[in-house]
Design a protein around this motif. Structure first.
Motif, PDB file in Angstrom:
ATOM      1  N   ALA A  28     -12.931 -45.909  -1.649  1.00 46.68           N
ATOM      2  CA  ALA A  28     -14.005 -45.533  -2.572  1.00 46.68           C
ATOM      3  C   ALA A  28     -15.202 -44.948  -1.839  1.00 46.68           C
ATOM      4  O   ALA A  28     -15.973 -44.176  -2.418  1.00 46.68           O
ATOM      5  CB  ALA A  28     -14.442 -46.748  -3.387  1.00 46.68           C
ATOM      6  N   VAL A  29     -15.380 -45.298  -0.572  1.00 56.03           N
ATOM      7  CA  VAL A  29     -16.459 -44.720   0.221  1.00 56.03           C
ATOM      8  C   VAL A  29     -16.070 -43.338   0.737  1.00 56.03           C
ATOM      9  O   VAL A  29     -16.891 -42.412   0.762  1.00 56.03           O
ATOM     10  CB  VAL A  29     -16.808 -45.654   1.405  1.00 56.03           C
ATOM     11  CG1 VAL A  29     -17.798 -44.984   2.345  1.00 56.03           C
ATOM     12  CG2 VAL A  29     -17.391 -46.961   0.894  1.00 56.03           C
ATOM     13  N   ILE A  30     -14.813 -43.195   1.157  1.00 50.15           N
ATOM     14  CA  ILE A  30     -14.373 -41.931   1.748  1.00 50.15           C
ATOM     15  C   ILE A  30     -14.345 -40.804   0.716  1.00 50.15           C
ATOM     16  O   ILE A  30     -14.768 -39.672   0.998  1.00 50.15           O
ATOM     17  CB  ILE A  30     -12.979 -42.091   2.374  1.00 50.15           C
ATOM     18  CG1 ILE A  30     -13.028 -43.077   3.542  1.00 50.15           C
ATOM     19  CG2 ILE A  30     -12.438 -40.751   2.861  1.00 50.15           C
ATOM     20  CD1 ILE A  30     -11.676 -43.374   4.137  1.00 50.15           C
ATOM     21  N   LEU A  35     -15.241 -35.297  -1.139  1.00 51.69           N
ATOM     22  CA  LEU A  35     -15.150 -34.448  -2.322  1.00 51.69           C
ATOM     23  C   LEU A  35     -16.469 -33.787  -2.706  1.00 51.69           C
ATOM     24  O   LEU A  35     -16.467 -32.706  -3.283  1.00 51.69           O
ATOM     25  CB  LEU A  35     -14.633 -35.276  -3.510  1.00 51.69           C
ATOM     26  CG  LEU A  35     -13.201 -35.824  -3.359  1.00 51.69           C
ATOM     27  CD1 LEU A  35     -12.819 -36.635  -4.584  1.00 51.69           C
ATOM     28  CD2 LEU A  35     -12.210 -34.694  -3.128  1.00 51.69           C
ATOM     29  N   VAL A  36     -17.598 -34.448  -2.407  1.00 52.02           N
ATOM     30  CA  VAL A  36     -18.892 -33.845  -2.745  1.00 52.02           C
ATOM     31  C   VAL A  36     -19.132 -32.650  -1.821  1.00 52.02           C
ATOM     32  O   VAL A  36     -19.104 -32.794  -0.596  1.00 52.02           O
ATOM     33  CB  VAL A  36     -20.037 -34.862  -2.606  1.00 52.02           C
ATOM     34  CG1 VAL A  36     -21.382 -34.184  -2.846  1.00 52.02           C
ATOM     35  CG2 VAL A  36     -19.846 -36.004  -3.582  1.00 52.02           C
ATOM     36  N   LEU A 124     -23.866 -46.749  -0.537  1.00 52.52           N
ATOM     37  CA  LEU A 124     -22.497 -47.182  -0.832  1.00 52.52           C
ATOM     38  C   LEU A 124     -21.759 -47.549   0.449  1.00 52.52           C
ATOM     39  O   LEU A 124     -21.115 -48.603   0.537  1.00 52.52           O
ATOM     40  CB  LEU A 124     -21.757 -46.073  -1.573  1.00 52.52           C
ATOM     41  CG  LEU A 124     -20.263 -46.329  -1.860  1.00 52.52           C
ATOM     42  CD1 LEU A 124     -20.082 -47.541  -2.754  1.00 52.52           C
ATOM     43  CD2 LEU A 124     -19.623 -45.093  -2.489  1.00 52.52           C
ATOM     44  N   ALA A 125     -21.862 -46.675   1.461  1.00 53.86           N
ATOM     45  CA  ALA A 125     -21.226 -46.971   2.742  1.00 53.86           C
ATOM     46  C   ALA A 125     -21.835 -48.210   3.383  1.00 53.86           C
ATOM     47  O   ALA A 125     -21.132 -49.004   4.024  1.00 53.86           O
ATOM     48  CB  ALA A 125     -21.356 -45.772   3.678  1.00 53.86           C
ATOM     49  N   ASN A 126     -23.135 -48.394   3.210  1.00 51.60           N
ATOM     50  CA  ASN A 126     -23.817 -49.559   3.772  1.00 51.60           C
ATOM     51  C   ASN A 126     -23.263 -50.857   3.182  1.00 51.60           C
ATOM     52  O   ASN A 126     -23.001 -51.823   3.905  1.00 51.60           O
ATOM     53  CB  ASN A 126     -25.318 -49.447   3.486  1.00 51.60           C
ATOM     54  CG  ASN A 126     -26.139 -50.384   4.340  1.00 51.60           C
ATOM     55  OD1 ASN A 126     -25.715 -50.832   5.393  1.00 51.60           O
ATOM     56  ND2 ASN A 126     -27.337 -50.690   3.882  1.00 51.60           N
ATOM     57  N   VAL A 127     -23.075 -50.873   1.879  1.00 53.48           N
ATOM     58  CA  VAL A 127     -22.553 -52.074   1.221  1.00 53.48           C
ATOM     59  C   VAL A 127     -21.132 -52.376   1.691  1.00 53.48           C
ATOM     60  O   VAL A 127     -20.814 -53.503   2.105  1.00 53.48           O
ATOM     61  CB  VAL A 127     -22.593 -51.911  -0.313  1.00 53.48           C
ATOM     62  CG1 VAL A 127     -21.828 -53.047  -0.992  1.00 53.48           C
ATOM     63  CG2 VAL A 127     -24.022 -51.884  -0.811  1.00 53.48           C
TER      64      VAL A 127
END
Length: 228
Positions: A28-30, A35-36, A124-127
Motif C-alpha cells: 500500500a505504500v509502494i 503510480l502518482v 503513510l510511509a512513516n506509519v
C-alpha cells in the motif's frame, strides 16, 4: 532463543502470526509512490520504492518458507526496515529544505497540490515503516512473542495489564503495532501503549520528529500558497 525465528507456539496458544498484513501494508505504500506521476509529487527518491520492493520479497520468502525461519532472515528484515526509516527521514528532510528555500523540483514549482501529495506519501510511509520496525523489534519479533518463554516486551499494551480484557495468552500482532505507529504520528506521543525500552523510545522519537517537521513546514507553506 534458538536460531529459528519461528519457534513452536505455547501450549494452548496461537501459532506464529501471518506475514500477510505486513505485505499488504508495504504494498500500500509502494503503489502510490509508483503510480502518482512525478509532476504531481515531490519524491521520494527512487531508492525508497526499490528498498520497499526488496522488503516485500523478503517478507514473501519468509511467509512462504516452510518450517522455522532462520535468525538471519529476521536480521535482514530489520536491516531493510531500518534502511527504509533512514530513507524516509532523508526524504522528509529534503522536502522541508525545499519548502524553506522556496525551491522547485525538476523546474516545476512546489504547488500546494504537490506539497500535499508529498506530505501524504511521507506520512503513510512513516506509519508503515515504523510499524514494521515495532513489529519486528518488540519482544523478539513475531516468533519471539509466540515462544513458550517470550523475552521481555518493548511495549506495554493495555491488554497485558488488567485481567479479563484479553485472553491470558494474548500477544500483539502487526495490527497492534500499526495502530501504535499511527497514533504516534497523529498525537506525536504514545496513547494507550507505553514504550518500555530505550530502543523503541528512540524509534518513536524519530518517527514523531519526522511527522512534526513535515506537518509544520509543509502545511504552513500550503496555507501560505492557497488564496485567501
Amino acid at each position: 532463543m534458538t536460531p529459528a525465528d519461528r519457534p513452536a507456539p505455547r501450549p494452548g496458544g496461537r501459532s506464529s502470526e501471518s506475514y500477510a498484513w505486513p505485505l499488504v501494508a508495504v504494498s500500500a505504500v509502494i503503489l502510490p509512490q509508483v503510480l502518482v506521476p512525478a509532476r504531481n509529487r515531490v519524491g521520494p527518491p527512487l531508492l525508497v520504492p526499490l528498498v520497499e520492493g526488496v522488503a516485500v520479497l523478503v517478507l514473501l520468502l519468509i511467509a512462504l518458507r516452510p518450517g522455522p525461519v532462520p535468525r538471519a532472515a529476521r536480521s535482514l528484515a530489520l536491516g531493510l526496515f531500518g534502511l527504509l526509516a533512514a530513507a524516509n527521514a532523508f526524504a522528509a528532510g529534503r522536502l522541508v529544505l525545499l519548502v524553506l528555500d522556496d525551491g522547485a523540483v525538476d523546474g516545476v514549482a512546489l504547488t500546494a497540490g504537490r506539497l500535499l501529495v508529498a506530505a501524504g506519501l511521507l506520512l503513510l510511509a512513516n506509519v508503515v515503516t515504523f510499524a514494521l520496525l515495532y513489529w519486528q523489534v518488540d519482544g523478539g519479533g513475531p516468533a519471539g512473542r509466540a515462544a513458550q518463554q517470550p523475552p521481555y516486551p518493548d511495549f506495554q499494551f493495555p491488554q497485558t495489564v488488567p485481567q479479563g480484557v484479553a485472553p491470558p495468552d494474548w500477544r500483539p500482532h502487526f495490527g497492534d503495532h500499526l495502530y501504535v505507529a499511527f497514533t504516534n504520528v497523529v498525537a506525536l506521543s504514545p496513547t494507550d501503549t507505553v514504550p518500555l525500552t530505550l530502543r523503541v523510545k528512540g524509534l518513536m522519537a524519530l518517527q514523531s520528529a519526522i511527522s512534526l517537521s513535515v506537518l509544520v513546514v509543509v502545511l504552513s507553506r500550503v496555507i501560505n500558497i492557497l488564496p485567501a
